[in-house]
Design a protein around this motif. Structure first.
Motif, PDB file in Angstrom:
ATOM      1  N   TYR A 138     -14.535  71.298  25.006  1.00 20.49           N
ATOM      2  CA  TYR A 138     -13.547  71.647  26.045  1.00 20.49           C
ATOM      3  C   TYR A 138     -12.249  72.139  25.425  1.00 20.49           C
ATOM      4  CZ  TYR A 138     -16.174  69.587  29.941  1.00 20.49           C
ATOM      5  OH  TYR A 138     -17.106  69.324  30.898  1.00 20.49           O
ATOM      6  N   VAL A 139     -11.812  71.441  24.371  1.00 18.29           N
ATOM      7  CA  VAL A 139     -10.536  71.801  23.753  1.00 18.29           C
ATOM      8  C   VAL A 139     -10.644  73.169  23.076  1.00 18.29           C
ATOM      9  CG1 VAL A 139      -8.908  71.152  21.921  1.00 18.29           C
ATOM     10  CG2 VAL A 139      -9.723  69.422  23.536  1.00 18.29           C
ATOM     11  N   SER A 140     -11.773  73.435  22.429  1.00 13.03           N
ATOM     12  CA  SER A 140     -11.912  74.725  21.739  1.00 13.03           C
ATOM     13  C   SER A 140     -11.962  75.877  22.741  1.00 13.03           C
ATOM     14  CB  SER A 140     -13.161  74.739  20.855  1.00 13.03           C
ATOM     15  OG  SER A 140     -14.310  74.782  21.658  1.00 13.03           O
ATOM     16  N   SER A 141     -12.398  75.586  23.961  1.00 16.51           N
ATOM     17  CA  SER A 141     -12.471  76.649  24.973  1.00 16.51           C
ATOM     18  C   SER A 141     -11.088  77.048  25.472  1.00 16.51           C
ATOM     19  CB  SER A 141     -13.297  76.187  26.174  1.00 16.51           C
ATOM     20  OG  SER A 141     -12.515  75.314  26.978  1.00 16.51           O
ATOM     21  N   GLY A 142     -10.089  76.186  25.177  1.00 15.02           N
ATOM     22  CA  GLY A 142      -8.730  76.479  25.623  1.00 15.02           C
ATOM     23  C   GLY A 142      -8.446  75.983  27.032  1.00 15.02           C
ATOM     24  N   ARG A 143      -9.457  75.400  27.705  1.00 15.90           N
ATOM     25  CA  ARG A 143      -9.243  74.888  29.076  1.00 15.90           C
ATOM     26  C   ARG A 143      -8.406  73.616  29.055  1.00 15.90           C
ATOM     27  NH1 ARG A 143     -11.399  78.579  32.838  1.00 15.90           N
ATOM     28  NH2 ARG A 143     -12.338  80.050  31.389  1.00 15.90           N
ATOM     29  N   LEU A 144      -8.523  72.849  27.976  1.00 16.80           N
ATOM     30  CA  LEU A 144      -7.702  71.650  27.821  1.00 16.80           C
ATOM     31  C   LEU A 144      -6.867  71.836  26.554  1.00 16.80           C
ATOM     32  CD1 LEU A 144     -10.302  68.877  28.717  1.00 16.80           C
ATOM     33  CD2 LEU A 144      -8.647  69.993  30.199  1.00 16.80           C
ATOM     34  N   ASP A 145      -5.647  71.295  26.578  1.00 20.92           N
ATOM     35  CA  ASP A 145      -4.733  71.530  25.451  1.00 20.92           C
ATOM     36  C   ASP A 145      -5.100  70.708  24.228  1.00 20.92           C
ATOM     37  OD1 ASP A 145      -2.779  73.281  26.823  1.00 20.92           O
ATOM     38  OD2 ASP A 145      -2.554  71.517  28.114  1.00 20.92           O
ATOM     39  N   ILE A 146      -5.340  69.414  24.461  1.00 25.65           N
ATOM     40  CA  ILE A 146      -5.679  68.539  23.340  1.00 25.65           C
ATOM     41  C   ILE A 146      -6.665  67.479  23.812  1.00 25.65           C
ATOM     42  CG2 ILE A 146      -3.668  68.745  21.813  1.00 25.65           C
ATOM     43  CD1 ILE A 146      -2.352  66.566  23.250  1.00 25.65           C
ATOM     44  N   GLY A 147      -7.253  66.752  22.858  1.00 26.38           N
ATOM     45  CA  GLY A 147      -8.205  65.713  23.216  1.00 26.38           C
ATOM     46  C   GLY A 147      -8.247  64.641  22.151  1.00 26.38           C
ATOM     47  N   ILE A 148      -8.788  63.482  22.556  1.00 23.70           N
ATOM     48  CA  ILE A 148      -9.012  62.392  21.605  1.00 23.70           C
ATOM     49  C   ILE A 148     -10.514  62.275  21.402  1.00 23.70           C
ATOM     50  CG2 ILE A 148      -8.823  59.907  21.232  1.00 23.70           C
ATOM     51  CD1 ILE A 148      -6.243  59.954  22.908  1.00 23.70           C
ATOM     52  N   THR A 149     -10.955  62.340  20.154  1.00 22.98           N
ATOM     53  CA  THR A 149     -12.384  62.208  19.875  1.00 22.98           C
ATOM     54  C   THR A 149     -12.552  61.610  18.482  1.00 22.98           C
ATOM     55  OG1 THR A 149     -14.512  63.367  19.896  1.00 22.98           O
ATOM     56  CG2 THR A 149     -12.651  64.592  19.008  1.00 22.98           C
ATOM     57  N   GLY A 150     -13.809  61.538  17.998  1.00 24.95           N
ATOM     58  CA  GLY A 150     -14.042  61.041  16.639  1.00 24.95           C
ATOM     59  C   GLY A 150     -14.158  62.225  15.689  1.00 24.95           C
ATOM     60  N   ARG A 151     -13.713  62.048  14.433  1.00 22.17           N
ATOM     61  CA  ARG A 151     -13.818  63.143  13.448  1.00 22.17           C
ATOM     62  C   ARG A 151     -15.281  63.566  13.287  1.00 22.17           C
ATOM     63  NH1 ARG A 151     -11.599  60.915   8.759  1.00 22.17           N
ATOM     64  NH2 ARG A 151      -9.577  61.502   9.587  1.00 22.17           N
ATOM     65  N   ASP A 152     -16.207  62.583  13.300  1.00 24.18           N
ATOM     66  CA  ASP A 152     -17.625  62.914  13.143  1.00 24.18           C
ATOM     67  C   ASP A 152     -18.134  63.738  14.330  1.00 24.18           C
ATOM     68  OD1 ASP A 152     -17.410  60.720  14.845  1.00 24.18           O
ATOM     69  OD2 ASP A 152     -18.631  59.371  13.627  1.00 24.18           O
ATOM     70  N   LEU A 153     -17.660  63.409  15.532  1.00 16.63           N
ATOM     71  CA  LEU A 153     -18.090  64.175  16.711  1.00 16.63           C
ATOM     72  C   LEU A 153     -17.511  65.587  16.682  1.00 16.63           C
ATOM     73  CD1 LEU A 153     -17.664  61.454  19.482  1.00 16.63           C
ATOM     74  CD2 LEU A 153     -19.800  62.289  18.488  1.00 16.63           C
ATOM     75  N   LEU A 154     -16.279  65.706  16.209  1.00 13.74           N
ATOM     76  CA  LEU A 154     -15.644  67.029  16.080  1.00 13.74           C
ATOM     77  C   LEU A 154     -16.475  67.908  15.140  1.00 13.74           C
ATOM     78  CD1 LEU A 154     -13.291  69.113  16.167  1.00 13.74           C
ATOM     79  CD2 LEU A 154     -12.159  67.765  14.386  1.00 13.74           C
TER      80      LEU A 154
END
Ligand SMILES: Nc1ncnc2c1ncn2[C@@H]1O[C@H](COP(=O)(O)OP(=O)(O)OP(=O)(O)O)[C@@H](O)[C@H]1O
Ligand SMILES: O=P(O)(O)OC[C@H]1O[C@H](OP(=O)(O)OP(=O)(O)O)[C@H](O)[C@@H]1O
Ligand SMILES: [Mg+2]
Length: 282
Positions: free
Chosen positions: A56-72
């Protein structure tokens, strides 16, 4: 309005919500709420599957997000981490039945089960290994017993899940992970709303990691004392009414506080007090 992706389930969701709450943001009251507007703070939270957040964040629809480094990394999405949050710490590792593999080289021609095939395929390719990767949604530790794979690659925290399945890690760790804030790769670094959000989270990290320490000490000993408590920039030293004594105030890491108090006491410091920090902007 800043649009922020927050994990809705799993290991990341509770600590992420707690950190946002501590940073002064409204959080959802029940787990079925998927969107929450915090108009007082001019932010909108979207509760999404942790795995989907970088996308979602890479699509530019959301500005930022909280996730895990492994999931990223696993998502392959065009997003980058901009702040480490210190929770959901884990190591990503290969494991197999004892004695069946010693290094990643032993995976040539074998089958590896994982929920993180993006991470594993990249790691195998980087090491020049040809192995089949089977995607499983979870509980991958059981895949070996059931004959679906020779080895697994999974998140390890305490190692209890592996032990219970009679498996052992092998080879070097594939990666270390923790919760991170991500934004679209190349997004402007100076967005004031993003900067303010990051300052709030950094304030929570500081409040969690440091305590404020106060003590009185004789002037002759003050240099030795401030070497023990250098603070983040420089400690405050104030005169005391009692001549020959000063009061010192500095932030110290919570994990070192008791040792530092002992050493200050041995130097002659007295009235040594620590107090919690509720919020901070550095
Ligand atoms: N036991 C654990 N300890 C610490 N971090 C963990 C643990 N399990 C998963 N994580 C981390 O949480 C993130 C994965 O979150 P996700 O919600 O997808 O999985 P989960 O917590 O295993 O939940 P579930 O599998 O029940 O959906 C990853 O960044 C991973 O490193
Ligand atoms: O080393 P440990 O402390 O045992 O933690 C690691 C385990 O935690 C997670 O599993 P989870 O409980 O989320 O189940 P899952 O396999 O269905 O994701 C992860 O996938 C490991 O199995
Ligand atoms: Mg899991």
């Amino acid at each position: 309005m800043l649009r922020i992706a927050v994990p809705n389930k799993g290991s990341l969701s509770g600590p992420a919500a707690a950190m946002l709450h501590e940073a002064g943001y409204r959080q959802r009251k029940e787990s079925k709420e998927l969107v929450l507007v915090d108009s007082a703070n001019d932010v909108e939270f979207f509760y999404l599957r942790p795995r989907d957040i970088a996308i979602y964040v890479s699509s530019g629809r959301l500005d930022i997000g909280i996730t895990g480094r492994d999931l990223l990394l696993d998502s392959g999405a065009s997003a980058e981490e901009i702040l480490q949050l210190g929770f959901a710490r884990s190591t990503f590792r290969y494991a197999a039945e004892p004695g069946t593999a010693e290094s990643v080289q032993d995976l040539n021609g074998k089958t590896v089960a994982t929920s993180y095939e993006g991470v594993v395929e990249k790691h195998l390719a980087d090491n020049g290994i040809e192995a089949a990767v089977v995607h499983l949604d979870g509980a991958v530790e059981t895949a070996i017993q059931l004959g679906v794979a020779h080895a697994i690659a999974d998140v390890v925290e305490t190692g209890t899940s592996l032990r219970n399945a009679g498996l052992e890690t092998f080879g070097e760790p594939i990666m270390e992970s923790e919760a991170v804030v991500v934004r679209r790769t190349g997004a402007p670094a100076d967005d004031p709303k993003v900067q303010q959000f990051l300052r709030r989270l950094q304030g929570v990290l500081v409040a969690r990691r440091y305590v404020m320490m106060d003590y009185d000490i004789r002037v002759e000993q003050v240099e030795k004392a401030v070497a023990l408590t250098p603070g983040l920039e420089s400690p405050t030293v104030s005169p005391l009414h009692h001549e020959g004594w000063v009061a010192v105030r500095a932030m110290v890491p919570t994990s070192d506080a008791q040792r530092i108090m002992d050493e200050l006491y041995d130097l002659g410091a007295r009235a040594i007090l620590t107090t919690g920090i509720h919020a901070a902007r550095l």
